[in-house]
Design an enzyme around this catalytic site. Structure first.
Site, PDB file in Angstrom:
ATOM      1  N   GLU A 143      27.589 -14.406  -0.744  1.00  0.00           N
ATOM      2  CA  GLU A 143      26.756 -13.752  -0.034  1.00  0.00           C
ATOM      3  C   GLU A 143      27.181 -12.423   0.575  1.00  0.00           C
ATOM      4  OE1 GLU A 143      23.467 -14.499   3.735  1.00  0.00           O
ATOM      5  OE2 GLU A 143      25.332 -15.424   3.745  1.00  0.00           O
ATOM      6  N   GLU A 242      16.657 -18.394   8.147  1.00  0.00           N
ATOM      7  CA  GLU A 242      17.714 -17.878   9.116  1.00  0.00           C
ATOM      8  C   GLU A 242      17.441 -16.865   9.993  1.00  0.00           C
ATOM      9  OE1 GLU A 242      22.588 -17.976   8.132  1.00  0.00           O
ATOM     10  OE2 GLU A 242      21.336 -16.347   7.161  1.00  0.00           O
TER      11      GLU A 242
END
Length: 264
Positions: A143, A242
């Site tokens: 990521e 998130e």
């Protein structure tokens, strides 16, 4: 329509961690993700998932010494043995929880570091991790993370993440595209989605409001438009929520209820 997973590290913090599974299910979530499972017995976590009809869709591999500020070790030369041990542990939990994805954090590097040396270490570690994970039916994810929230993080841009995935060449190594991080670093989210989702190299999406990482409908993102683009492109994976709720998790889910109501 995108499927949404509650991130239990950021959401439902008004509850003890093990009680967050019930809270997420009560609000209609069918899946969860979080940073790390290792402080809890895998059997207990699996019981919470099963009791509330939830799927575990993502967690992170051990990141080194998190409490001392480390944010992954995959790109850090000299930490290879620790990295391999961490992948072993992550895959044990993935098997127990039925989790098909594990995010591997690259780590922080100094400004005077040699990028090529870190990248070589990163590629080698990811290749080993992907090979181990393939036997367990698990995808390894990388990521890009913005340098404002995590200064010095090795991987920041989408193109670099996709280049890493292509260079390793493992079918179960994929990119975790967090639209919050991407917007801060490079923007152009619609074009990014249309460019990258059809490649098959994106294994997971995440969302949060920019710039403050609250509910995704707060700030500069037009999430209804972005969800429509994701739907248009036929993405059938999960989108992790998130973000840090502004004032109570359940109270801040109007964006999700409105979107799901519009697309029922």
């Amino acid at each position: 329509m995108p499927r949404f997973a509650a991130n239990l590290s950021m959401m439902y913090t008004e509850h003890d961690f093990l009680d967050r599974f019930a809270a997420a299910a009560a609000d209609g979530f069918q899946a969860v993700e979080y940073l790390f499972p290792y402080a809890y017995d895998a059997t207990e976590l699996r019981r919470r998932l099963d009791d509330h009809g939830l799927k575990q869709v993502l967690f992170n591999a051990p990141p080194g010494d998190w409490e001392s500020g480390e944010r992954g070790i995959a790109a850090l030369p000299g930490r290879e043995a620790e990295f391999r041990s961490g992948i072993d542990r992550a895959l044990e939990y993935a098997r127990a929880l039925g989790c098909p994805r594990v995010h591997v954090m690259a780590g922080l590097v100094q400004p005077d570091a040699k990028p090529a040396e870190h990248r070589d270490t990163y590629l080698a570690n990811l290749a080993r991790a992907a090979e181990q994970a393939a036997a367990a039916g698990v995808d390894i994810l990388v990521e890009p993370i913005n340098g404002r929230d995590m200064p010095g993080y090795f991987l920041n841009r989408q193109a670099d993440a996709h280049a890493v995935v292509q260079d390793v060449g493992a079918s179960n190594l994929k990119v975790q595209l967090d639209l919050y991080h991407c917007q801060i670093v490079e923007g152009d989210l619609t074009a990014t989605l249309r460019r990258d989702l059809p490649t098959g190299r994106v294994g997971h999406l995440q969302i949060a409001g920019v710039p403050d990482r609250h509910e995704p409908d707060r700030g500069e993102l037009d999430v209804s438009h972005l969800f429509g683009v994701v739907d248009e492109l036929g993405y059938d994976g999960w989108m992790g929520c998130e973000y840090r709720p502004r004032a109570g998790t359940s109270e801040g889910l109007g964006w999700l209820n409105d979107y799901q109501g519009e697309n029922a």
